[in-house]
Design an enzyme around this catalytic site. Structure first.
Site, mmCIF file in Angstrom:
data_model
loop_
_atom_site.group_PDB
_atom_site.id
_atom_site.type_symbol
_atom_site.label_atom_id
_atom_site.label_comp_id
_atom_site.label_asym_id
_atom_site.label_seq_id
_atom_site.Cartn_x
_atom_site.Cartn_y
_atom_site.Cartn_z
ATOM 1 N N ASP A 264 0.821 -1.209 0.000
ATOM 2 C CA ASP A 264 0.000 0.000 0.000
ATOM 3 C C ASP A 264 0.858 1.263 0.000
ATOM 4 O OD1 ASP A 264 -2.614 1.363 0.506
ATOM 5 O OD2 ASP A 264 -1.575 1.953 2.338
ATOM 6 N N GLU A 306 1.080 -0.656 -5.048
ATOM 7 C CA GLU A 306 0.025 0.338 -5.241
ATOM 8 C C GLU A 306 0.694 1.670 -5.560
ATOM 9 O OE1 GLU A 306 -3.401 3.131 -3.587
ATOM 10 O OE2 GLU A 306 -1.693 2.607 -2.344
HETATM 11 C C1 GLC Z 1 -3.948 3.633 -0.224
HETATM 12 C C2 GLC Z 1 -5.352 3.084 -0.077
HETATM 13 C C3 GLC Z 1 -6.255 4.161 0.434
HETATM 14 C C4 GLC Z 1 -5.715 4.670 1.757
HETATM 15 C C5 GLC Z 1 -4.238 5.077 1.639
HETATM 16 C C6 GLC Z 1 -3.603 5.297 2.972
HETATM 17 O O1 GLC Z 1 -3.863 4.607 -1.187
HETATM 18 O O2 GLC Z 1 -5.798 2.578 -1.315
HETATM 19 O O3 GLC Z 1 -7.563 3.690 0.575
HETATM 20 O O4 GLC Z 1 -6.472 5.766 2.163
HETATM 21 O O5 GLC Z 1 -3.468 4.082 1.006
HETATM 22 O O6 GLC Z 1 -3.234 4.106 3.589
#
Ligand code: GLC
Length: 617
Positions: A264, A306
């Site tokens: 993430d 991500e």
């Molecule tokens: C990522 C997740 C999102 C979250 C962020 C902070 O971007 O997809 O939903 O708010 O991380 O952890």
């Protein structure tokens, strides 16, 4: 027994030897030549490797023997919230038949670790990486579910939230109690002097719901770095303990049967004053080390990065052939460009985007999606759009007006997210079905409009399934889940419009999927057919060549795929009018893969929002 142990030790040593030099050299650059933490890490890895279950070791061997397993065209993904789908982990396990009935064999469960209610950012503020949120179950339930998935050939993906912890994490609590060892795991400042310098160059992730990148803690008179929400404290990876402990958490979960880690917010994990604190070279080194450690301990496990950024920033996260980083990355620009195309009915930008993607090495594996738990950010190629006189700020406004139904002919029912009046920016929320007009048409009982909206939603899914990579369905989309407005009544959620598309899964809709008189039934049966075709036709393999063709109509997207001398022509009409794709592929008929009809691919008629998959005979 001893023989077996010796063999396993030898296997571990071979894997370790393969990466030792590189690992040691990167680690030393971060934490010093003689860091005792390196030896500690090596010892821990050996322990995790030996503790891996027989089942998982077998999977490791199989996947090592076919390292491209995750590129198989047979894979189809779905992402969901455990609590919204089936209340808890046991519920998910009980409903795996449903998951399989959707053709799904890759399941991404949204964050499910302990996270304080009301300060959880949908679970992305983790208080304990080894404890399941009590209302969702226990670690044992998680490994049971993972084992059942493994038995059924379903890969299980979980988020690994590595940029920050919750302020309720044990480390954060100790840091708040001014224990220097734990304070060093975060970024603390006595005054605003350094934060002020950071703020000059670091953009804001949540400008409206969580402005700024630092939070003042009055009880200890200090600032702490919080790139996301104030209760999500950024971890300091310059501290070897942070790196080692976070890797240990990954290994702990891997040994509980997790196949895929969605790392993430990975671009944010390294901070440097004077920069934007995104995608810094150190981030790549850290990811590379994690990749090597996974290959050493649990080679069956893969990393999904991500990286919600423009393509030029995304691709480096694949690393190089010799030094790979992530196995898979989100195809985020194609996703948002698709929605731009929905609102403009002009495929030129989408063509350009697809042509860019198709020039990349076939080894790169993208994860394709229409919607996910997050908002849609308008990260489009504005340099290209400027050729058509389209400017960024007014165009974003147009897109947001279109998708919030603020334009007379719009059928979309979205809501804005983190509207930033300073920059004229806002992002967008809503489910696929609601953005395609199914909600609008259903509530007005407009039959023709509803038919078109269902067709539109199907066309978008067909387009997603045509792209190279792993398609991911957002749970509920397979039965046309509409927006859920109830979040507005929950004070913990009301401020965050992303909950609009995070509603409860409706099991009535799921039951309706068998009934052709319902929206869910009509949609599901065609989606299933699309998925089946995609799984069996080799032209959908991720290594097929792909390019776009001119259809002489800017509302119709034309894609060609080729493999082993076979050819697929895929056509998608993004307009509300019946149209003709002015292609000319000669007089030899092609087969329409959806109904088996033969069609001569010269001037192909497409209904409003229609699509066609034509295979050369
Ligand atoms: C990522 C997740 C999102 C979250 C962020 C902070 O971007 O997809 O939903 O708010 O991380 O952890």
């Amino acid at each position: 027994m001893t023989d077996k142990k010796n063999i396993e030790d030898a296997v571990f040593k071979t894997r370790f030897a393969r990466h030792y030099e590189e690992l040691k050299s990167i680690y030393s650059r971060f934490y010093g030549e003689e860091s005792p933490y390196f030896d500690e890490l090596c010892g821990q890895m050996e322990k995790w490797a030996s503790e891996r279950s027989e089942d998982l070791k077998k999977l490791d061997r199989e996947r090592e023997a076919s390292p491209d397993w995750y590129k198989d065209q047979n894979l189809l993904g779905m992402m969901m919230y455990t609590e919204q789908f089936a209340d808890n982990l046991k519920g998910v396990k009980e409903h795996l038949d449903y998951v399989e009935s959707c053709g799904v064999n890759y399941l991404h469960l949204m964050p499910l670790f302990d996270s304080p209610e009301g300060r959880s950012d949908g679970g992305y503020a983790v208080a304990d990486f080894r404890k399941v949120r009590p209302d969702l179950g226990t670690m044992e339930d998680l490994s049971d579910l993972a084992a059942e998935c493994r038995k059924r050939g379903i890969s299980l993906c979980l988020d690994f939230v590595m940029n920050h912890t919750s302020e309720d994490h044990e480390w954060a609590k100790k840091a708040r109690a001014l224990d220097p060892e734990y304070m060093n795991r975060y970024f603390f400042y006595d005054s605003y002097d350094i934060p002020r310098e950071f703020e000059k160059t670091v953009p804001q992730v949540f400008p409206t719901t969580a402005p700024g990148n630092f939070t003042w803690l009055p009880e200890i008179q200090k600032y702490v770095m919080t790139t996301f929400y104030p209760y999500q404290w950024d971890l300091n990876y310059a501290n070897p303990v942070v790196f080692n402990e976070m890797v240990n958490n990954i290994m702990y979960l891997a040994n509980n049967g997790i196949d895929v880690f969605r790392i993430d917010a990975v671009p944010y994990i390294w901070k440097q004053l004077g920069t934007d604190c995104r995608n810094l070279p150190e981030v790549h080194d850290l990811v590379r080390m994690i990749r090597m450690l996974c290959e050493i301990v649990c080679p069956g496990v893969i990393l999904l990065g991500e990286v919600v950024m423009e393509p030029i920033k995304v691709v480096p996260y694949f690393g190089s052939v010799e030094k790979p980083e992530c196995h898979m990355l989100y195809n985020v620009t194609t996703m948002c460009t698709t929605w731009h195309t929905v609102a403009t009915r002009d495929v030129r930008l989408l063509r350009r985007q697809l042509d860019t993607i198709s020039t990349l090495p076939r080894e790169y594996m993208f994860l394709n999606y229409l919607r996910c738990h997050d908002d849609i950010g308008w990260g489009l190629d504005y340099d290209f759009l400027r050729n058509f006189g389209i400017q960024e700020v007014p165009h974003k406004k147009y897109l947001n007006d279109f998708f919030t139904g603020n334009i007379p002919y719009s059928f979309a029912e979205g809501e804005l997210y983190n509207s930033d009046p300073r920059l004229g920016d806002a992002r967008l929320c809503g489910t696929t079905a609601s953005l395609c007009g199914i909600e609008y048409a259903s509530y007005r009982c407009e039959k023709d409009m509803l038919n078109k909206a269902i067709g539109f939603d199907l066309m978008l899914h067909a387009f997603m399934l045509t792209q190279s990579g792993l398609p991911i369905i957002y749970s509920g989309d397979e039965v046309c889940r509409l927006n859920d407005y109830t979040y507005k009544n929950d004070p913990n959620k009301a401020e965050d419009s992303r909950y609009l598309h995070r509603g409860k899964f409706l099991w009535n809709d799921a039951a309706d999927r068998e009934n052709q008189d319902t929206v869910a039934g009509r949609f599901f049966s065609v989606l299933k057919k699309l998925e089946d075709v995609r799984k069996t036709e080799e032209l959908f393999a991720s290594d097929a060549q792909m390019w776009t063709i001119d259809t002489w109509d800017d509302a119709i997207l034309g894609i060609v795929k080729e493999k082993n001398g076979k050819k697929l022509i895929a056509l998608f009409n993004f307009s509300e009018y019946d149209k003709t794709a002015w292609i000319d592929e000669g007089f030899v008929p092609y087969v329409n893969l959806m109904d088996g009809e033969k069609i001569v691919p010269r001037g192909v008629n497409l209904p409003a929002y229609g699509f066609m998959w034509l295979k050369g005979c």
